[in-house]
Design a protein around this motif. Sequence first.
Motif, PDB file in Angstrom:
ATOM      1  N   ALA A 115       0.830  -1.203   0.000  1.00 36.27           N
ATOM      2  CA  ALA A 115       0.000   0.000   0.000  1.00 36.27           C
ATOM      3  C   ALA A 115       0.865   1.253   0.000  1.00 36.27           C
ATOM      4  O   ALA A 115       1.841   1.358   0.741  1.00 36.27           O
ATOM      5  CB  ALA A 115      -0.914   0.007   1.219  1.00 36.27           C
ATOM      6  N   TYR A 116       0.521   2.206  -0.863  1.00 37.67           N
ATOM      7  CA  TYR A 116       1.224   3.492  -0.872  1.00 37.67           C
ATOM      8  C   TYR A 116       0.318   4.561  -1.466  1.00 37.67           C
ATOM      9  O   TYR A 116      -0.655   4.271  -2.158  1.00 37.67           O
ATOM     10  CB  TYR A 116       2.539   3.411  -1.642  1.00 37.67           C
ATOM     11  CG  TYR A 116       2.388   3.372  -3.150  1.00 37.67           C
ATOM     12  CD1 TYR A 116       2.220   2.167  -3.818  1.00 37.67           C
ATOM     13  CD2 TYR A 116       2.408   4.549  -3.913  1.00 37.67           C
ATOM     14  CE1 TYR A 116       2.078   2.126  -5.196  1.00 37.67           C
ATOM     15  CE2 TYR A 116       2.268   4.508  -5.287  1.00 37.67           C
ATOM     16  CZ  TYR A 116       2.103   3.297  -5.924  1.00 37.67           C
ATOM     17  OH  TYR A 116       1.961   3.261  -7.288  1.00 37.67           O
ATOM     18  N   VAL A 117       0.691   5.813  -1.209  1.00 37.08           N
ATOM     19  CA  VAL A 117      -0.031   6.959  -1.751  1.00 37.08           C
ATOM     20  C   VAL A 117       0.871   7.645  -2.761  1.00 37.08           C
ATOM     21  O   VAL A 117       1.976   8.066  -2.425  1.00 37.08           O
ATOM     22  CB  VAL A 117      -0.430   7.954  -0.649  1.00 37.08           C
ATOM     23  CG1 VAL A 117      -1.202   9.127  -1.255  1.00 37.08           C
ATOM     24  CG2 VAL A 117      -1.255   7.266   0.416  1.00 37.08           C
ATOM     25  N   GLY A 118       0.402   7.737  -4.014  1.00 35.75           N
ATOM     26  CA  GLY A 118       1.163   8.406  -5.055  1.00 35.75           C
ATOM     27  C   GLY A 118       0.660   9.818  -5.279  1.00 35.75           C
ATOM     28  O   GLY A 118      -0.206  10.319  -4.554  1.00 35.75           O
ATOM     29  N   GLU A 119       1.194  10.462  -6.309  1.00 35.95           N
ATOM     30  CA  GLU A 119       0.814  11.846  -6.595  1.00 35.95           C
ATOM     31  C   GLU A 119      -0.642  11.954  -7.014  1.00 35.95           C
ATOM     32  O   GLU A 119      -1.302  12.958  -6.763  1.00 35.95           O
ATOM     33  CB  GLU A 119       1.710  12.409  -7.700  1.00 35.95           C
ATOM     34  CG  GLU A 119       3.164  12.595  -7.283  1.00 35.95           C
ATOM     35  CD  GLU A 119       3.986  13.220  -8.396  1.00 35.95           C
ATOM     36  OE1 GLU A 119       3.398  13.515  -9.465  1.00 35.95           O
ATOM     37  OE2 GLU A 119       5.192  13.416  -8.203  1.00 35.95           O
ATOM     38  N   ARG A 120      -1.178  10.917  -7.664  1.00 37.69           N
ATOM     39  CA  ARG A 120      -2.523  11.007  -8.208  1.00 37.69           C
ATOM     40  C   ARG A 120      -3.527  10.077  -7.530  1.00 37.69           C
ATOM     41  O   ARG A 120      -4.684  10.034  -7.909  1.00 37.69           O
ATOM     42  CB  ARG A 120      -2.490  10.681  -9.708  1.00 37.69           C
ATOM     43  CG  ARG A 120      -1.686  11.642 -10.521  1.00 37.69           C
ATOM     44  CD  ARG A 120      -2.384  12.969 -10.659  1.00 37.69           C
ATOM     45  NE  ARG A 120      -3.614  12.856 -11.429  1.00 37.69           N
ATOM     46  CZ  ARG A 120      -4.461  13.843 -11.640  1.00 37.69           C
ATOM     47  NH1 ARG A 120      -4.237  15.018 -11.098  1.00 37.69           N
ATOM     48  NH2 ARG A 120      -5.540  13.673 -12.366  1.00 37.69           N
ATOM     49  N   GLY A 121      -3.088   9.333  -6.522  1.00 38.23           N
ATOM     50  CA  GLY A 121      -4.039   8.454  -5.870  1.00 38.23           C
ATOM     51  C   GLY A 121      -3.353   7.364  -5.080  1.00 38.23           C
ATOM     52  O   GLY A 121      -2.156   7.422  -4.798  1.00 38.23           O
ATOM     53  N   PRO A 241     -14.722   8.460 -13.546  1.00 44.77           N
ATOM     54  CA  PRO A 241     -14.599   7.120 -12.951  1.00 44.77           C
ATOM     55  C   PRO A 241     -14.145   7.190 -11.492  1.00 44.77           C
ATOM     56  O   PRO A 241     -13.357   8.068 -11.119  1.00 44.77           O
ATOM     57  CB  PRO A 241     -13.533   6.448 -13.817  1.00 44.77           C
ATOM     58  CG  PRO A 241     -13.464   7.247 -15.068  1.00 44.77           C
ATOM     59  CD  PRO A 241     -13.800   8.657 -14.672  1.00 44.77           C
ATOM     60  N   GLN A 242     -14.655   6.281 -10.721  1.00 47.25           N
ATOM     61  CA  GLN A 242     -14.174   6.092  -9.356  1.00 47.25           C
ATOM     62  C   GLN A 242     -13.260   4.862  -9.361  1.00 47.25           C
ATOM     63  O   GLN A 242     -13.488   3.911 -10.102  1.00 47.25           O
ATOM     64  CB  GLN A 242     -15.342   5.905  -8.403  1.00 47.25           C
ATOM     65  CG  GLN A 242     -16.376   7.019  -8.482  1.00 47.25           C
ATOM     66  CD  GLN A 242     -15.780   8.392  -8.285  1.00 47.25           C
ATOM     67  OE1 GLN A 242     -14.984   8.602  -7.379  1.00 47.25           O
ATOM     68  NE2 GLN A 242     -16.165   9.340  -9.143  1.00 47.25           N
ATOM     69  N   VAL A 243     -12.245   4.892  -8.527  1.00 45.70           N
ATOM     70  CA  VAL A 243     -11.197   3.881  -8.577  1.00 45.70           C
ATOM     71  C   VAL A 243     -11.307   2.953  -7.371  1.00 45.70           C
ATOM     72  O   VAL A 243     -11.442   3.412  -6.229  1.00 45.70           O
ATOM     73  CB  VAL A 243      -9.810   4.539  -8.637  1.00 45.70           C
ATOM     74  CG1 VAL A 243      -8.723   3.479  -8.804  1.00 45.70           C
ATOM     75  CG2 VAL A 243      -9.747   5.551  -9.789  1.00 45.70           C
ATOM     76  N   PHE A 244     -11.225   1.654  -7.660  1.00 46.31           N
ATOM     77  CA  PHE A 244     -11.393   0.622  -6.645  1.00 46.31           C
ATOM     78  C   PHE A 244     -10.167  -0.291  -6.612  1.00 46.31           C
ATOM     79  O   PHE A 244      -9.562  -0.565  -7.650  1.00 46.31           O
ATOM     80  CB  PHE A 244     -12.618  -0.243  -6.959  1.00 46.31           C
ATOM     81  CG  PHE A 244     -13.915   0.508  -7.000  1.00 46.31           C
ATOM     82  CD1 PHE A 244     -14.802   0.452  -5.941  1.00 46.31           C
ATOM     83  CD2 PHE A 244     -14.260   1.272  -8.111  1.00 46.31           C
ATOM     84  CE1 PHE A 244     -16.007   1.130  -5.979  1.00 46.31           C
ATOM     85  CE2 PHE A 244     -15.456   1.968  -8.162  1.00 46.31           C
ATOM     86  CZ  PHE A 244     -16.338   1.892  -7.092  1.00 46.31           C
ATOM     87  N   ALA A 245      -9.822  -0.773  -5.432  1.00 48.22           N
ATOM     88  CA  ALA A 245      -8.821  -1.827  -5.316  1.00 48.22           C
ATOM     89  C   ALA A 245      -9.475  -3.130  -5.747  1.00 48.22           C
ATOM     90  O   ALA A 245     -10.519  -3.517  -5.214  1.00 48.22           O
ATOM     91  CB  ALA A 245      -8.312  -1.929  -3.881  1.00 48.22           C
ATOM     92  N   SER A 246      -8.898  -3.801  -6.728  1.00 49.88           N
ATOM     93  CA  SER A 246      -9.474  -5.034  -7.255  1.00 49.88           C
ATOM     94  C   SER A 246      -9.311  -6.176  -6.261  1.00 49.88           C
ATOM     95  O   SER A 246      -8.215  -6.423  -5.748  1.00 49.88           O
ATOM     96  CB  SER A 246      -8.789  -5.399  -8.577  1.00 49.88           C
ATOM     97  OG  SER A 246      -9.118  -6.720  -8.968  1.00 49.88           O
ATOM     98  N   ILE A 247     -10.408  -6.877  -5.998  1.00 52.27           N
ATOM     99  CA  ILE A 247     -10.349  -8.044  -5.115  1.00 52.27           C
ATOM    100  C   ILE A 247      -9.529  -9.154  -5.759  1.00 52.27           C
ATOM    101  O   ILE A 247      -8.639  -9.745  -5.130  1.00 52.27           O
ATOM    102  CB  ILE A 247     -11.763  -8.552  -4.786  1.00 52.27           C
ATOM    103  CG1 ILE A 247     -12.530  -7.512  -3.958  1.00 52.27           C
ATOM    104  CG2 ILE A 247     -11.694  -9.883  -4.044  1.00 52.27           C
ATOM    105  CD1 ILE A 247     -11.959  -7.247  -2.591  1.00 52.27           C
ATOM    106  N   ALA A 248      -9.807  -9.448  -7.019  1.00 50.26           N
ATOM    107  CA  ALA A 248      -9.126 -10.557  -7.695  1.00 50.26           C
ATOM    108  C   ALA A 248      -7.620 -10.335  -7.753  1.00 50.26           C
ATOM    109  O   ALA A 248      -6.827 -11.264  -7.543  1.00 50.26           O
ATOM    110  CB  ALA A 248      -9.691 -10.744  -9.101  1.00 50.26           C
ATOM    111  N   ALA A 249      -7.206  -9.089  -8.032  1.00 49.17           N
ATOM    112  CA  ALA A 249      -5.776  -8.798  -8.145  1.00 49.17           C
ATOM    113  C   ALA A 249      -5.064  -8.881  -6.805  1.00 49.17           C
ATOM    114  O   ALA A 249      -3.841  -9.033  -6.760  1.00 49.17           O
ATOM    115  CB  ALA A 249      -5.578  -7.416  -8.751  1.00 49.17           C
TER     116      ALA A 249
END
Length: 265
Positions: A115-121, A241-249
């Motif tokens: 987990a990390y926070v980048g410049e855009r998300g 678009p809203q961005v989600f953490a993928s469960i499968a990935a």
Amino acid sequence: MDRVLVFVAVTIRVFYTTLAEISDSHGSHNVLRDSERCLNELLTSIKDYPYLVVIRSGDFPVCSGVIVSEMQILTSNQCTNRWPIEPLTVKIGCSNPLEGGTVIDVTNVIPHRQAYVGERGYSSDLAMLTLNRSILEDQFAKVADLNKEIDLIPEGTEASLVGWGSSPGVSSSFGFLGALKMQFVSNSICKAIYDNDMPEDLICASTSMPLCQGDVGGPLIVGEKVVGILSWGDCYKPGYPQVFASIAANIDWIEEEKRYFEYFW
């Protein structure tokens, strides 16, 4: 003419107020609410989504989460590090986060190792919460069915984001439980819109209305399966678009944390 307009306005207000009041302690099902909810959102009941929980800092609801085992909750990692003052708890079995339900203490927080926070998300924006007792003692609680198939979900596939968030500009960030209809957006389009080199563990979906505030950590659902956890996006721009953490990935990390807990518990 003015009297007619006043009459119509009052009638409409009474109509929506009456609909909003048609609910029991577990909320109402498929009833449109007034401006305290997103305009295309339908009120629903925790009975329809028994794996959903409210994450709280002290007594204040801050995020949503998903039950993945009898003592573990999956949520957004940002939900666990923005509220350091009060201890985290979860509330289960309620359609209104401020009324009813059962509160359970969180004893441990495990962020995704990447987990990390980048410049855009955010990337790998997931965390696992450990509870101090079994959550399945509550009659409404149930473990979520997680999507484990890594195949890409086709663009345009219909999905639902479920949570307690309220519309942008509303004084309260949490309201009654609702399900917001969304459609999948390809990662290439999502990257182009946000001018962002998005990691492969993220998926995108959009709606024609502004996204609700307070729904971070909540599940994106296709059919009966949870396919993503809400992470970030532009809440105030309809169609973005809203961005989600993928469960499968991220299923390997999720299953690893579940096995680790079962082994040492």
